[in-house]
Design an enzyme around this catalytic site. Structure first.
Site: not given
Length: 247
Positions: A52, A54, A199
């Site tokens: 999934r 972002d 990230r």
């Protein structure tokens, strides 16, 4: 009779609210795929993705699967989807998969790449796909820090979900940091990644490169298991899913 189809998908995530279908917004990758396939077979279709991504994150080769009843062959399905999908989503390949194939549960590894732009002159044409750091980081310091992060660890400090109920232990077997011309890339390979993990890892490594942290402090961060102690979350636009591995 329905068959299980496997899709390889590229997309520019800039204007989407991520992969996962969300109520009240059609602007998700999954939502667009389901809409076009539903139109194609005149029935409701569920598209399952390998992960999934972002909002704002891109993919070079996301893998998905869906069960369809259609007389079209794989090329015709691909061409139909590409005709009706927006220009920032492309179906690269369609093939019939085994009935038991599940794009998420069968995935054994993923490769992500985060790209920074470290030239003195700002990027005009790449601006939607790269992050421009506040200063030029020291690559060797970041590589030294990355050595502490590789392996099987509890990455709770690098997870943005404070209510995570499942295990936060993951195996990261590659963090490759390279500078080529104006581009600085961080390539990560692992068995799986937590929410915003790549990230946050990138933001933390950049802080090491800026001299705000020591490479050795990565050990303490892993042991602490506290998100607040890790670095900033690098912007979504620099991140791209490169590949999903299967047996």
């Amino acid at each position: 009779m329905k068959k299980n189809y496997k899709f390889i998908i590229s997309y520019d995530g800039s204007r989407f609210y991520g992969w996962e279908h969300q109520p009240n917004t059609p602007m998700t990758i999954q939502g667009k795929l389901e809409s076009v396939l539903g139109q194609m077979v005149d029935a409701e279709v569920e598209v399952i993705g390998a992960g999934r991504t972002d909002a704002g994150v891109h993919a070079q080769a996301m893998v998905a699967n869906a069960r369809l009843e259609t007389e079209m062959d794989e090329e015709e399905i691909r061409d139909y989807m590409n005709r009706y999908l927006p220009d920032d989503i492309c179906i690269r390949e369609v093939r019939i998969a085994s009935d038991r194939f599940h794009s998420r549960y069968n995935a054994i590894g993923k490769t992500y790449r985060y790209t920074c732009y470290v030239d003195a002159v700002k990027p005009v044409f790449d601006r939607k796909y790269v992050y421009v750091p506040e200063q030029r980081p020291d690559v060797e310091r970041m590589r030294e820090a990355a050595e502490y992060l590789m392996g099987t660890h509890d990455f709770a400090s690098f997870c943005s979900n404070p209510r995570m109920k499942k295990s936060t232990v993951r195996k990261v077997d590659q963090i490759d940091i390279r500078r080529k011309g104006p581009y600085l890339t961080f390539t990560y390979h692992g068995t799986g990644f937590l929410q915003h993990m790549v990230r946050i890892l990138t933001g933390t490594l950049l802080e090491v490169g800026y001299g705000k942290r020591t490479p050795e402090s990565m050990e303490e961060l892993l042991e602490a298991k506290k998100r607040a102690l890790a670095g900033f979350t690098a912007p979504a636009k620099g991140l791209c899913l490169i590949k999903v591995d299967y047996d």
